[in-house]
Each structure stands twice: as C-alpha cells, then as structure tokens.
Design an enzyme around this catalytic site. Structure first.
Site, PDB file in Angstrom:
ATOM      1  N   GLY A  98       0.603  -1.660   0.329  1.00  0.00           N
ATOM      2  CA  GLY A  98      -0.095  -0.241   0.160  1.00  0.00           C
ATOM      3  C   GLY A  98       0.945   1.032  -0.278  1.00  0.00           C
ATOM      4  O   GLY A  98      -0.064   2.331  -0.178  1.00  0.00           O
ATOM      5  N   GLY A 109       3.108   2.362  -2.148  1.00  0.00           N
ATOM      6  CA  GLY A 109       3.541   3.164  -3.385  1.00  0.00           C
ATOM      7  C   GLY A 109       2.970   4.097  -4.053  1.00  0.00           C
ATOM      8  O   GLY A 109       1.546   4.964  -3.936  1.00  0.00           O
ATOM      9  N   CYS A 122      -0.091   3.597  -6.216  1.00  0.00           N
ATOM     10  CA  CYS A 122      -0.495   2.466  -5.743  1.00  0.00           C
ATOM     11  C   CYS A 122      -2.098   3.312  -5.010  1.00  0.00           C
ATOM     12  O   CYS A 122      -1.575   3.947  -4.184  1.00  0.00           O
ATOM     13  CB  CYS A 122       0.045   1.288  -4.852  1.00  0.00           C
TER      14      CYS A 122
HETATM   15  P1  5GP Z   1       6.937   3.479  -4.648  1.00  0.00           P
HETATM   16  O1  5GP Z   1       8.318   3.492  -5.119  1.00  0.00           O
HETATM   17  O2  5GP Z   1       6.618   4.263  -6.697  1.00  0.00           O
HETATM   18  O3  5GP Z   1       6.557   4.613  -3.824  1.00  0.00           O
HETATM   19  O4  5GP Z   1       6.444   1.781  -5.297  1.00  0.00           O
HETATM   20  C1  5GP Z   1       6.767   1.169  -6.382  1.00  0.00           C
HETATM   21  C2  5GP Z   1       6.386  -0.468  -6.102  1.00  0.00           C
HETATM   22  O5  5GP Z   1       4.760  -0.014  -5.440  1.00  0.00           O
HETATM   23  C3  5GP Z   1       6.550  -1.677  -6.296  1.00  0.00           C
HETATM   24  O6  5GP Z   1       7.532  -1.819  -6.394  1.00  0.00           O
HETATM   25  C4  5GP Z   1       5.463  -1.832  -6.415  1.00  0.00           C
HETATM   26  O7  5GP Z   1       5.397  -3.127  -4.763  1.00  0.00           O
HETATM   27  C5  5GP Z   1       4.012  -1.280  -5.913  1.00  0.00           C
HETATM   28  N1  5GP Z   1       2.957  -0.955  -6.808  1.00  0.00           N
HETATM   29  C6  5GP Z   1       3.262  -1.049  -7.557  1.00  0.00           C
HETATM   30  N2  5GP Z   1       2.759  -1.198  -8.714  1.00  0.00           N
HETATM   31  C7  5GP Z   1       1.404  -0.616  -8.470  1.00  0.00           C
HETATM   32  C8  5GP Z   1      -0.312  -0.534  -7.852  1.00  0.00           C
HETATM   33  O8  5GP Z   1      -0.549  -0.560  -9.627  1.00  0.00           O
HETATM   34  N3  5GP Z   1      -0.600  -1.052  -7.363  1.00  0.00           N
HETATM   35  C9  5GP Z   1      -0.444  -1.363  -6.029  1.00  0.00           C
HETATM   36  N4  5GP Z   1      -0.762  -1.829  -5.052  1.00  0.00           N
HETATM   37  N5  5GP Z   1       1.564  -1.240  -6.314  1.00  0.00           N
HETATM   38  C10 5GP Z   1       1.667  -1.256  -6.784  1.00  0.00           C
END
Ligand code: 5GP
Length: 346
Positions: free
Chosen positions: A180, A182, A185
């Site tokens: 949660g 991301g 996300c």
């Molecule tokens: P960020 O570095 O952009 O904050 O987070 C990256 C991570 O977000 C990814 O490695 C993956 O675990 C998660 N993530 C990527 N796409 C999605 C999505 O569409 N939904 C959710 N719940 N998590 C995502």
C-alpha cells in the site's frame, strides 16, 4: 474484530537524530553492502538499491545504467523470452539484475525456458504478487526453491514479522516488504488494506535477521531521506519505482503539456497496465493503481547522484562510516507529519 493499538510509523512520522561523529567528509562513507544469501549461498556486493519491476522503470536500459554504479534492477515481467535470453548474457548483468515473475503457470514455464537457455546467468529472481499471504504464493515459493536451489530468491510482498519468517523458512533469501505505500498504488483507498511502511520495515527486518534472511523495503520512498530512514529502520535493500521514473532510461514516450515535457507513469495494477498487459481489468476486480504524468528528468545519472549523496549525508550525520552501521546508529524521533512533496518535482 480486533483493534491493535501499538504505534505504527510511516517515513513522514520520524526524523533521524544527529549524533556525534568523527567523519570529516561524506566521501569517507561506504554505501556498498556485502551479503551472503541464506539459501542460495551466493555472495552479493553493491549498493543495495533496486529499480522496481514496473513499466517505465524496470527496463533493460535502466538495468544497464544502474549496473554501472553497482545498483540493481528488477526487470519488467513482460519482456519476451528472446529479449531476456539476450540480455542476461550481457556482461555485468547477471549479478545485478533480477528476473521478475508472477506465480501463474505461464510465468513459471517462461522462467524455466529462459533459465535452461542461459543457465547460471540468471542468479537473482524476484517473485512478486500484490498479496504475499496466499497459500498459492507460498506453495509457488516452495516449488521454485526445490526446482532451482541455486537462485537467490526475493519474494513478497508482505508487511508482518510472522509472514516474513514463513517465507524465509520456505526458501526466500530476501523478503519484499510493503503493501500500500507505493506512489501510484491505490490499495489503501480501494481495499482499506495496508501497513505504515517504516513500521513494516522495522518489524520484518527484525524477523528476517533473526533467521539469517534479508528484506527489501518496497514502496513509499519519495526522497533520498526516505531511503536513509528505510536503511536506518533495518532494510537491507530498498526498491524504488516513482523516484526512478521519468528518466531517459525508462523508454517511455513523451507528452508535451503547456510547453513542458511530461512522461507517463502508472501502477502495475492500474487500468492502464491491465489494458496493456492483461487485455483489460477482469470483471471481478478493481484497479488498485493510478496513472500520473511526471516531469521529464533527463538522465538517471543526475538523480542517482542526489540519492546516493543523501544517503551518504545521513550516514555522516549519525557517524556511520559504512551503510551497514546506519541502522545501529539510528535513533528516530517522532515528529508531526511533514509534507511529502515528490522528490524531483518542482
Ligand atoms: P514507489 O517507489 O513508486 O513508491 O513504489 C513502487 C512499488 O509500488 C512497486 O515496487 C510495487 O511494489 C508497488 N506497486 C506498483 N504498482 C502498483 C499498483 O498498481 N498497485 C499497488 N498496490 N502497488 C503497486
């Protein structure tokens, strides 16, 4: 129904307290880590930051650029077999690049075909699903560990100590932590499910280290200071999506908006991703990711310098000569929530 009252923290809830130090300059800080993986027995040496296996982040161009600086990349799941075979045979790639897959039959079959063709050139494997608490995920991990004992296996995602332990006992070398947090996300909004990321890191790291395993903090870092907090909380690796998006190495298209160059970025469970890779959103589920436009940021080299400089700075502030010492030297102080502007956006 139960309510847990324990304090749970996000990156924005804390700062790292400065400590007396004999370090004179940031250049004295070594931010590489060395590990021997618990199950594979393989050795790792490098800067423990991993580009996420997301469209426009986990590209072969990103993997080549990051490998030059000893960072890693989890490749996109959707590359075809021929591209993967050719890529894993490039020099300097196998110790830095994770082959990524889900747990479907086709994912396993494709992995076996690539592995059979390139053999030991695939050393690092990332198996990830949105919810690492399912029996089918754990069964898949057991099967993969049995059929491929020499691979270094990173798998997740989970957010609690007991599931971290179960995965490590089941054959995982690096447990991927985060549900949660991301940047693109929407699980917390759509499902109401999640766990404050810093507490997840602290609790899962403690569980993993007790069994000789490691964790990768995945999601929620919006600035170099968040990476410092993740490492300070006990993360062995940190995975980045949004912070590495928007660069030349992302192979994304450009969109001109009011004279400003923008680049698209989206969650892998967003409608955009599902339309692209799965022929649309299945009628029993909702999208759990969003699509955004980011400012174009040029070469990833510039961003890397900021990220690595920020981590070195944190180490200097607490007197950690090596990244390995950062978590021992970290005292978090609780603060009222800081605003969290996305790193790199003006
Ligand atoms: P960020 O570095 O952009 O904050 O987070 C990256 C991570 O977000 C990814 O490695 C993956 O675990 C998660 N993530 C990527 N796409 C999605 C999505 O569409 N939904 C959710 N719940 N998590 C995502």
């Amino acid at each position: 129904m139960r309510i847990e009252e324990d304090l749970k923290l996000d990156f924005t809830d804390v700062l790292i307290r400065p400590k007396r130090s004999t370090l004179i300059s940031r250049s004295e800080v070594d931010i590489r880590r060395e590990f021997t993986f618990h199950h594979s027995g393989r050795k790792y040496s490098g800067i423990p930051i991993i580009a996420a296996n997301m469209d426009y982040v986990g590209t072969v161009e990103m993997a080549r650029a990051l490998a030059k600086h000893q960072l890693s990349t989890a490749l996109l799941k959707h590359y075809d077999e021929e591209t993967l075979v050719a890529f894993f045979q490039e020099q300097g790639i196998s110790q830095r690049t994770f082959y990524s897959m889900g747990i479907a039959k086709d994912d396993y079959a494709k992995f076996c075909r690539v592995f059979d063709r390139v053999g030991d050139a695939v050393e690092l494997v990332c198996v990830d699903v949105a919810n690492g608490y399912t029996k089918s995920f754990v069964d898949f991990i057991h099967k993969l560990r049995n059929t491929h004992p020499k691979i270094t296996l990173m798998a997740g995602n989970v957010v609690t100590g007991e599931m971290t332990e179960e995965l490590i006992l089941g054959g995982v070398d690096i447990v991927k932590v985060g549900i949660g947090p991301g940047s693109v996300c929407t699980t917390r909004k759509m499902a109401g499910v999640g766990y404050p990321q810093l507490s997840a890191i602290i609790e899962c790291a403690d569980a993993a280290h007790g069994l000789g395993g490691l964790i990768c903090a995945d999601g929620g870092c919006t600035s170099p200071g968040d990476l410092a907090k993740a490492f300070g909380g006990g993360a062995d690796f940190v995975m980045l999506g949004g912070m590495l998006a928007g660069h030349d190495e992302c192979s994304s298209e450009f969109i001109e908006k009011n004279g400003v160059r923008k680049v698209p970025f989206y969650g892998m469970s967003s409608r955009t991703a599902m339309d692209k890779h799965a022929g649309g959103v299945a009628n029993y589920r909702a999208s759990e990711g969003k699509a955004v436009l980011l400012d174009y940021r040029g070469s990833v080299e510039n961003t890397l310098q900021d990220i690595l400089g920020g981590i070195r700075s944190a180490c200097t502030y607490v007197g950690a000569r090596r990244l390995k010492e950062l978590s021992k030297r970290t005292t978090f102080i609780r603060v009222s929530r800081q605003t969290n502007d996305v790193f790199g956006d003006s």
